[in-house]
Motif scaffolding. Structure first.
Motif, mmCIF file in Angstrom:
data_model
loop_
_atom_site.group_PDB
_atom_site.id
_atom_site.type_symbol
_atom_site.label_atom_id
_atom_site.label_comp_id
_atom_site.label_asym_id
_atom_site.label_seq_id
_atom_site.Cartn_x
_atom_site.Cartn_y
_atom_site.Cartn_z
ATOM 1 N N LEU A 114 -60.756 35.459 11.744
ATOM 2 C CA LEU A 114 -61.205 34.063 11.679
ATOM 3 C C LEU A 114 -60.244 33.127 12.398
ATOM 4 O O LEU A 114 -60.668 32.178 13.052
ATOM 5 N N LEU A 117 -60.758 32.019 16.016
ATOM 6 C CA LEU A 117 -61.733 30.979 16.355
ATOM 7 C C LEU A 117 -61.073 29.613 16.510
ATOM 8 O O LEU A 117 -61.718 28.659 16.946
ATOM 9 N N LEU A 118 -59.806 29.521 16.154
ATOM 10 C CA LEU A 118 -59.073 28.257 16.241
ATOM 11 C C LEU A 118 -58.254 28.152 17.523
ATOM 12 O O LEU A 118 -57.607 27.132 17.755
ATOM 13 N N LYS A 123 -62.022 26.055 22.108
ATOM 14 C CA LYS A 123 -62.306 24.688 21.646
ATOM 15 C C LYS A 123 -63.706 24.276 22.111
ATOM 16 O O LYS A 123 -64.044 24.354 23.295
ATOM 17 N N VAL A 126 -67.333 27.440 19.571
ATOM 18 C CA VAL A 126 -67.531 28.258 18.377
ATOM 19 C C VAL A 126 -68.637 27.637 17.527
ATOM 20 O O VAL A 126 -68.733 26.412 17.423
ATOM 21 N N PHE A 155 -58.198 25.807 6.784
ATOM 22 C CA PHE A 155 -58.974 26.538 7.793
ATOM 23 C C PHE A 155 -60.154 25.702 8.277
ATOM 24 O O PHE A 155 -60.419 25.610 9.485
ATOM 25 N N LEU A 159 -60.879 24.365 12.008
ATOM 26 C CA LEU A 159 -62.132 24.750 12.667
ATOM 27 C C LEU A 159 -62.854 23.515 13.200
ATOM 28 O O LEU A 159 -63.342 23.503 14.338
ATOM 29 N N LYS A 160 -62.905 22.470 12.394
ATOM 30 C CA LYS A 160 -63.541 21.227 12.833
ATOM 31 C C LYS A 160 -62.763 20.609 13.996
ATOM 32 O O LYS A 160 -63.351 20.140 14.979
ATOM 33 N N ASN A 162 -61.145 22.050 16.179
ATOM 34 C CA ASN A 162 -61.340 22.840 17.386
ATOM 35 C C ASN A 162 -62.772 22.731 17.921
ATOM 36 O O ASN A 162 -63.167 23.492 18.810
ATOM 37 N N ALA A 164 -65.848 23.098 16.361
ATOM 38 C CA ALA A 164 -66.893 24.032 15.939
ATOM 39 C C ALA A 164 -68.232 23.308 15.800
ATOM 40 O O ALA A 164 -68.302 22.177 15.327
#
Length: 314
Positions: A114, A117-118, A123, A126, A155, A159-160, A162, A164
């Motif tokens: 996981l 994905l960062l 960027k 995902v 996390f 994720l946000k 980056n 997503a």
């Protein structure tokens, strides 16, 4: 027989047709939308508790069924199918996976955990399905259960940050990858297999139970296993033996060797309930994890609330 079902059409329709042809029992199918199918059907079954319409619920993940069991909506699994007489019956097992575009990511760049994905190179590239529903909801609740709120919140924030993107269903994540809209995303193993059957440039790896990033040359992290389940709907104050017998016959049919093998050969599951229907994970040697789904069920609402809070912040 009335069957509520949140599995994919491509899986359940041929199974149901085969059952009807073999037994002469007609099955009325009730489904829901791709975006809300499990959540919507659970809500409907709760609303219909006092006057149930369904005989069985074929659910693509266990959390909603646990809610139904706790609310008294279900009857026990017949002892002929499981002597322990639980309140839901595992049918076959698929996995949560990290899908990726095979033409856009080299073998070294394929996300394995996981945390990958960062990475800056992904960027804005995902995607994941809305966690308010379905297996993504279960996945988020499992992560919260395993790692606690601080790590889970961190996390999601990363994720946000980056970039997503959120989609209306797991199959739409795979489609977005295939179309080049994104390069990787979280989805279910059966959705990736469906994409590969269409000759889409998609594949997958494990690591859906590991928040950290992979190191160069490191193997995949643990993959989260997700069972298809069957639940038997209780009919309070009714003693229709013929109706129960039809439901029991359908459940036994789903557990038959032919149907169990179909689960695996169609890509709907990585393995069935029996050794004869077992195949390896997409990447052999990937460790599996199957959490305490009772604990996960207790955290599902909290996981969604944390996600919504993080995603609503600027």
């Amino acid at each position: 027989m009335v069957l509520y079902v949140s599995a994919d059409d491509a899986l359940f329709r041929p199974v149901i047709k085969s059952f009807e042809d073999k037994t002469g029992i007609k099955v009325q199918i009730v489904g829901d939308t791709e975006a809300t199918k499990t959540f919507g059907l659970v809500r409907r079954l709760l609303d219909e508790k006092d006057k149930p319409k369904a005989d069985l619920f074929w659910c693509s993940e266990p959390i909603g069924v646990i809610r139904l069991a706790d609310a008294g909506v279900l009857r026990q699994v017949p002892a002929s199918l499981d002597p322990a007489k639980p309140l839901w019956l595992p049918l076959a097992y698929r996995s949560r996976v990290i899908a990726f575009h095979t033409g856009r990511l080299s073998a070294d760049a394929q996300p394995r955990r996981l945390g990958d994905l960062l990475k800056p190179e992904l960027k804005g590239k995902v995607g994941l399905a809305r966690p308010q529903f379905g297996t993504t909801r279960t996945h988020m609740a499992a992560l919260l259960t395993e790692f606690g709120e601080e790590k889970f919140d961190g996390f999601l924030r990363a994720l946000k940050a980056n970039g997503a993107r959120i989609y209306d269903g797991n199959s739409m994540v795979v489609q977005a990858i295939a179309q080049g809209e994104i390069s990787a995303g979280l989805t279910d193993s059966d959705d990736v297999e469906a994409g590969k059957a269409e000759k889409w440039p998609v594949d997958c790896r494990g690591g859906t139970a590991d928040l950290e990033a992979s190191l160069p040359g490191q193997s995949d992290g643990a993959v989260l296993i997700m069972p298809h389940v069957l639940a038997f709907v209780a009919h309070p104050g009714s003693s229709d033996g013929a109706r129960d017998a039809r439901a029991d016959a359908f459940a036994a049919f789903l557990l038959s060797d032919d149907v169990q093998r179909l689960f695996v050969s169609s890509g709907a599951a990585i393995r069935g309930r029996t050794a004869s229907s077992t195949e390896p994970l997409p990447n052999p040697g990937t460790p599996e994890t199957s959490p305490d789904y009772r604990a996960v069920a207790e955290n599902e609402a909290r996981a969604v609330a944390i996600f919504e809070r993080v995603w609503s912040q600027p």
